[in-house]
Design a protein around this motif. Sequence first.
Motif, PDB file in Angstrom:
ATOM      1  N   LEU B 424       0.827  -1.212   0.000  1.00  0.00           N
ATOM      2  CA  LEU B 424       0.000   0.000   0.000  1.00  0.00           C
ATOM      3  C   LEU B 424       0.861   1.262   0.000  1.00  0.00           C
ATOM      4  N   ARG B 432      -6.617   2.478  -4.161  1.00  0.00           N
ATOM      5  CA  ARG B 432      -7.873   2.975  -4.737  1.00  0.00           C
ATOM      6  C   ARG B 432      -8.689   1.829  -5.302  1.00  0.00           C
ATOM      7  N   ARG B 434     -13.071   0.816  -5.939  1.00  0.00           N
ATOM      8  CA  ARG B 434     -14.517   0.892  -5.706  1.00  0.00           C
ATOM      9  C   ARG B 434     -14.926   2.088  -4.853  1.00  0.00           C
ATOM     10  N   GLY B 435     -14.452   3.259  -5.226  1.00  0.00           N
ATOM     11  CA  GLY B 435     -14.890   4.452  -4.509  1.00  0.00           C
ATOM     12  C   GLY B 435     -14.193   4.690  -3.183  1.00  0.00           C
ATOM     13  N   ARG B 436     -13.132   3.925  -2.941  1.00  0.00           N
ATOM     14  CA  ARG B 436     -12.390   4.126  -1.700  1.00  0.00           C
ATOM     15  C   ARG B 436     -10.926   4.393  -2.010  1.00  0.00           C
ATOM     16  N   LYS B 437     -10.247   5.011  -1.044  1.00  0.00           N
ATOM     17  CA  LYS B 437      -8.802   5.123  -1.114  1.00  0.00           C
ATOM     18  C   LYS B 437      -8.278   4.818   0.274  1.00  0.00           C
ATOM     19  N   LEU B 438      -7.760   3.616   0.413  1.00  0.00           N
ATOM     20  CA  LEU B 438      -7.299   3.187   1.736  1.00  0.00           C
ATOM     21  C   LEU B 438      -6.076   3.989   2.162  1.00  0.00           C
ATOM     22  N   PRO B 439      -6.041   4.436   3.399  1.00  0.00           N
ATOM     23  CA  PRO B 439      -4.822   5.093   3.884  1.00  0.00           C
ATOM     24  C   PRO B 439      -3.722   4.045   4.042  1.00  0.00           C
ATOM     25  N   PRO B 441      -0.786   2.289   5.851  1.00  0.00           N
ATOM     26  CA  PRO B 441      -0.398   2.297   7.264  1.00  0.00           C
ATOM     27  C   PRO B 441       0.944   3.010   7.451  1.00  0.00           C
ATOM     28  N   ALA B 442       1.048   3.763   8.554  1.00  0.00           N
ATOM     29  CA  ALA B 442       2.295   4.477   8.846  1.00  0.00           C
ATOM     30  C   ALA B 442       3.270   3.510   9.505  1.00  0.00           C
TER      31      ALA B 442
END
Lengths: 249, 452
Positions: B424, B432, B434-439, B441-442
């Motif tokens: 990621l 990105r 289906r309408g999402r954008k995953l953050p 992980p830090a």
Amino acid sequence: MSSRLDTPRRVGLLVTCLMDAMRPAAAFATVRLLEAAGFTVDVPRAQTCCGQPGYNGADEQTARALARRVMEMFADHEAVIVPSGSCAGMLIHHYPKLCAPGTAEHAAAALAAKTSELCAFLHRHDVQPLEKRWRGGKVVWHDSCASLRESSTAEAARAVLGKIDGLDLMEAAEAESCCGFGGLFAVKLPELSLELADRKIAALMATGADIVCGPDPGCLLHLESRIRARDLPLRVMHVAELLAGEAPS
Amino acid sequence: MSFRARSRAALADAALQKALANVPPGFVAKRARAVAAWADFESVRKTAAAHKRAVLADLETHLARFTERAEAAGARVHRAANAGRARAVITGILRRAGARAVVKGKSMVSEEIDLTAALEEAGFAVTETDLGEYIIQLRHERPSHIIAPAVHLSREQIAADFLNAHDDLPPDRDMADNAALVEEARAVLRQRFCAADAGIIGANALIAETGTTMLVTNEGNGDLCANLPRLLIVIASIEKLVVDFAGAANLIRLLARSATGQEISVYTSFFTGVRRDDEAGGPEEMHIVLLDNGRRALLGTPFSDMLACIRCGACLNHCPVFQAVGGHAYGDVYPGPMGLALQPALKPAALEDGIIEGCTMCGRCAEVCPMLIPLPDLIRQHRFRAHEKGYGARAVRGGLRLWAWLAARPAAYRLATRLGGWLLRRFPMLARARGRKLPAPAGAPFMVRRRS
């Protein structure tokens, strides 16, 4: 609040799978809060997931197997802390249902009795936030469904956050409505899940808040993934991060 | 069509979305006020829930008592094992009586057995007399809500239907407000009531001690169906039994508040047998048709809890999924949480199209259920059964298997979470979908970095 005698000094932490992988900073914040209050935090190495995806998603056998792992892992701890309303609810309310009489029902009941969601634990033991004075912008609270209905978090979280000077927690309309995460629900019915997220985000943003804070990594990841896709000016914080003085993401 | 496809269509239907926006202020807020204003809610809820479970534990005894008392009062009681049998019994009664025009009150059991269509096919002229039911009868639709059958429609749609159906009225008449629509329906329905040979109504309770059927309405149409024609048929499912009037009274108090936020329904009527010699009104002939249709088989299973359901609709009104997609997306007359719990219990084929996935497990339905039915637990039981039968998308099932394998193997699990986070961070486009954008992980997972 409780006397020193019935205050456990060594606590077990079930960090939860989403916080472990997707929001490790909140897990470190959780440990810092507890250690600053004088607790020794033990994190069993074998932990993975509490089994909720299987439990709500269909696979009872896997959920039961994972429940047993968690029950064994924390068999010797006096108290178990879970920084997630829904995972805490899983241990407190659902493990006993997964363990029929004659299987492991005593272990499940024992674990349920000593498990607390993080805010509920902090409130019960009068733990002070590390953040003393809030200067970070307007914060709206998002109760997760489980934290409202399964883990006694709602009042405790407000009480603990109330100890931070300058933090006026805002409440959104339709606060008791689900944000549409629902674990595998978001995977199986993605359009519906996004629609519910958008409704929740609209209610949160209508307060004029800069930050949404909540006790459940699941809701927060779901909302944040939508907020980012739509490029909206709303940041996300887990309650442990806010209490420990972390910056919002 | 799957539940997912139907729900997607519902989300894209602007008229439907506009109509559904009335549900939270109309039902949720009113119920909240009514319950908050009633100090006895929790205690009556417990009493009523226990009363119903006690009746279910001894259903045959109460059924026999009800039957004996109702027949002593001059009614005839029929048992129907399934929908086909119930339709045949009712058709037979109407034929023997030489009835032609039938007025019908609102009854979810009649919807369950598709009674109106069967009667029309058999040559009877049937008029639905509940306003919402009348509207959807004009549109040849099924109800989208168990207490508000036309909740999916806007006033504009209803006005257009009336213009079309009532073609003997001036086309330029004023139909701008609800009152005008109600007045028009009232005038049309009055003629049907007066001309009817038979009335068919449902029942909110069957009172065993007196053989009485109880009906609540807000329009009084049920009373006209019951009292004007010479023949009355009551259709009810077997779990509507209560022991006595005290049991029925508690249901009334819970039902109206949970359903619409009223303290009591506008009309609450009790029907005991046929017209007696000293009475001016009432039916000369009364039949009570008791439907099983899969219910008795639920006794002794976890799903027997659904036999305590009083059809108040509170679980629908408070369900985030129902609020978003409305009732038709569920593909059955019983939508929302009570539908998810009941449909597959009555007919296992309902597991196949994925309706049981239409639940986030938020638990709000159980919180508001006046009969303390653990709806999410029942829905989850259906999911377990569906999983065992191998239903569901192959990708999701495969994903679950992989997750189960990893979750039991911490070392492999650490590698997987570590790799996932790295991917990621390294390839943002993966985030990105289906309408999402995953953050991203830090940093590496907590369990990888934590040393103790």
